[in-house]
Design an enzyme around this catalytic site. Structure first.
Site, PDB file in Angstrom:
ATOM      1  N   HIS A 148      -2.747  18.372  22.988  1.00  0.00           N
ATOM      2  CA  HIS A 148      -1.622  19.298  23.071  1.00  0.00           C
ATOM      3  C   HIS A 148      -0.338  18.593  22.649  1.00  0.00           C
ATOM      4  O   HIS A 148      -0.015  17.529  23.157  1.00  0.00           O
ATOM      5  CB  HIS A 148      -1.497  19.944  24.447  1.00  0.00           C
ATOM      6  CG  HIS A 148      -2.791  20.597  24.858  1.00  0.00           C
ATOM      7  ND1 HIS A 148      -3.107  20.897  26.143  1.00  0.00           N
ATOM      8  CD2 HIS A 148      -3.853  21.006  24.107  1.00  0.00           C
ATOM      9  CE1 HIS A 148      -4.315  21.459  26.190  1.00  0.00           C
ATOM     10  NE2 HIS A 148      -4.789  21.529  24.959  1.00  0.00           N
ATOM     11  N   ARG A 150       5.344   7.923  21.713  1.00  0.00           N
ATOM     12  CA  ARG A 150       4.387   8.425  20.720  1.00  0.00           C
ATOM     13  C   ARG A 150       5.132   8.812  19.447  1.00  0.00           C
ATOM     14  O   ARG A 150       5.254   9.997  19.117  1.00  0.00           O
ATOM     15  CB  ARG A 150       3.668   9.673  21.262  1.00  0.00           C
ATOM     16  CG  ARG A 150       3.000   9.459  22.610  1.00  0.00           C
ATOM     17  CD  ARG A 150       2.531  10.789  23.188  1.00  0.00           C
ATOM     18  NE  ARG A 150       2.054  10.639  24.544  1.00  0.00           N
ATOM     19  CZ  ARG A 150       1.851  11.654  25.382  1.00  0.00           C
ATOM     20  NH1 ARG A 150       2.084  12.899  24.987  1.00  0.00           N
ATOM     21  NH2 ARG A 150       1.414  11.431  26.600  1.00  0.00           N
ATOM     22  N   SER A 206      -2.773  14.838  32.704  1.00  0.00           N
ATOM     23  CA  SER A 206      -1.682  14.631  31.743  1.00  0.00           C
ATOM     24  C   SER A 206      -0.992  13.316  32.038  1.00  0.00           C
ATOM     25  O   SER A 206      -1.281  12.634  33.007  1.00  0.00           O
ATOM     26  CB  SER A 206      -0.653  15.749  31.855  1.00  0.00           C
ATOM     27  OG  SER A 206       0.152  15.547  33.002  1.00  0.00           O
ATOM     28  N   SER A 207      -0.017  13.002  31.197  1.00  0.00           N
ATOM     29  CA  SER A 207       0.859  11.860  31.434  1.00  0.00           C
ATOM     30  C   SER A 207       2.118  12.373  32.155  1.00  0.00           C
ATOM     31  O   SER A 207       2.240  13.569  32.430  1.00  0.00           O
ATOM     32  CB  SER A 207       1.265  11.246  30.090  1.00  0.00           C
ATOM     33  OG  SER A 207       2.132  12.138  29.411  1.00  0.00           O
ATOM     34  N   CYS A 216       3.423  24.585  29.054  1.00  0.00           N
ATOM     35  CA  CYS A 216       1.968  24.813  29.196  1.00  0.00           C
ATOM     36  C   CYS A 216       1.666  26.017  30.097  1.00  0.00           C
ATOM     37  O   CYS A 216       0.735  26.768  29.836  1.00  0.00           O
ATOM     38  CB  CYS A 216       1.282  23.619  29.831  1.00  0.00           C
ATOM     39  SG  CYS A 216       1.443  22.069  28.967  1.00  0.00           S
TER      40      CYS A 216
HETATM   41  O1  DAV Z   1       0.565  14.097  28.686  1.00  0.00           O
HETATM   42  O2  DAV Z   1       0.807  14.696  26.681  1.00  0.00           O
HETATM   43  C1  DAV Z   1       0.485  17.326  27.868  1.00  0.00           C
HETATM   44  C2  DAV Z   1      -0.025  18.710  28.035  1.00  0.00           C
HETATM   45  C3  DAV Z   1      -1.402  18.974  28.411  1.00  0.00           C
HETATM   46  N1  DAV Z   1      -1.695  20.382  28.469  1.00  0.00           N
HETATM   47  C4  DAV Z   1       0.372  14.887  27.803  1.00  0.00           C
HETATM   48  C5  DAV Z   1      -0.380  16.167  28.074  1.00  0.00           C
END
Ligand code: DAV
Length: 350
Positions: free
Chosen positions: A230, A249, A281-282, A334
């Protein structure tokens, strides 16, 4: 972009977390969590808090003039079997992952996780209603999700190896058949930017490119990220020619945006504490914000540094706390999917 009409993710009803396919997209410190909860419900108390937060988010969106519609409640614990696999479901919490609206067309993404194969069912009542009222409705080709779609030798244990593979455009999904999550695409008028990720393959992006040509141009962009899933916590477009670009990133094609006159904004480091669970997620959910229009952003109540950044940009902040909802893998972007916005179709990338 003026008014936004959102589908809000519903976390009512049964929620199950599934183990298969998750390890390539999550962080090692949570693997024991998956071993314990895989195939079972998310921890009930935590879920209850998340539901209350999303209720509140929903009320605030309404107060801001947004029409909010919710998906159906589904029992995701039900086992299903296709000729190729067996699974249970995940959730109907993140409409952004499965739906993308381009012009007057609602596109249902095919997804890539077996636990998400039937996720579209939560949104069908709403989509049928939009269809009756004039929307175009498209379902992208459904993958078989047979074993061939997944690289069985994918190096889940080695970040270095994953970095090497990512640099070659290789991830846990193969090119056996098209697959994608809608959240790997981000729109900017006539241009749509997509990333090859753990859940979106080149064939899936190619399907979107052919489907949307010639009115829309789909561009592939990539990032220094061994674990992409994503695009909206990596490269989140927040206005005409204005993008939040995750400093951890960097985008390999950033010069193209600079040449097009875009302003690249680096969001501050998230303040979410280390001990707060983020199962999918992060911490960069801090930049996973929802723009209600060019001048209003929904942003986390705890993330003071990014709030200040927005205020400096002349964007007023609507502060909402969804920390427990964050644990399920998403921020405001999201947890919502904007279906109708006022404004005109423009090009921002010539
Ligand atoms: O940490 O980049 C972001 C969103 C996941 N649905 C991430 C995940």
């Amino acid at each position: 972009m003026l008014r936004v009409r959102c589908l809000r993710g519903g976390s009512r009803g049964a929620e199950a977390v599934h183990y298969i396919g998750s390890r390539a997209n999550t962080y090692e410190k949570y693997w024991t969590f998956y071993q314990k909860y895989g195939g079972h419900y998310f921890p009930k108390d935590h879920l209850k808090k998340a539901v209350a937060e999303i209720e509140e988010m929903c009320n605030i969106l309404k107060m801001e003039g947004v029409t909010v519609r919710r998906p159906d409640t589904i029992d995701w614990s039900l086992k299903y079997k296709t000729p190729d696999f067996e699974s249970t479901g995940l959730y109907g919490a993140m409409p952004r992952d499965i739906l993308i609206v381009v012009g007057n067309e609602i596109i249902e993404a095919p997804m890539a996780w077996r636990a998400r194969f039937f996720e579209y069912r939560a949104y069908r009542a709403i989509i049928k209603d939009y269809f009756r009222r004039g929307a175009k409705w498209t379902t992208a080709p459904k993958p078989t999700m047979a074993d061939e779609l997944y690289d069985q030798d994918y190096p889940i244990h080695s970040v270095e190896d994953r970095h090497k593979l990512a640099a070659q455009g290789k991830f846990v999904t193969t090119e056996f058949e098209p697959c994608f999550d809608a959240a790997d695409f981000i729109r900017a008028g006539r241009d749509i930017f997509a990333q090859r990720s753990q859940v979106t393959n080149y064939m899936g992006i190619e399907w979107m490119r052919k489907h949307l040509a010639p009115d829309y141009r789909v561009h592939i962009i990539s990032f220094k990220d061994p674990n992409p899933m994503h695009i909206d916590a990596t490269f989140n477009i927040i206005g005409p020619g204005l993008v939040l670009s995750n400093p951890d990133r960097p985008c390999h094609q950033i010069d193209l945006f600079k040449k097009a006159g875009w302003t690249i904004v680096t969001p501050p480091i998230p303040v979410i504490p280390d001990d707060h669970p983020l199962w999918m997620s992060s911490k960069w959910l801090s930049m996973n914000v929802l723009m209600l229009d060019e001048k209003r952003v929904m942003v986390d109540a705890n993330e003071v540094p990014i709030q200040k950044m927005f205020e400096k940009l002349g964007i007023s902040t609507i502060k909402v706390n969804i920390r427990n909802a964050n644990s399920l893998g998403g921020g405001f972007h999201c947890w919502t999917c904007d279906v109708r916005r006022r404004g005109t179709l423009q090009s921002y990338f010539d």
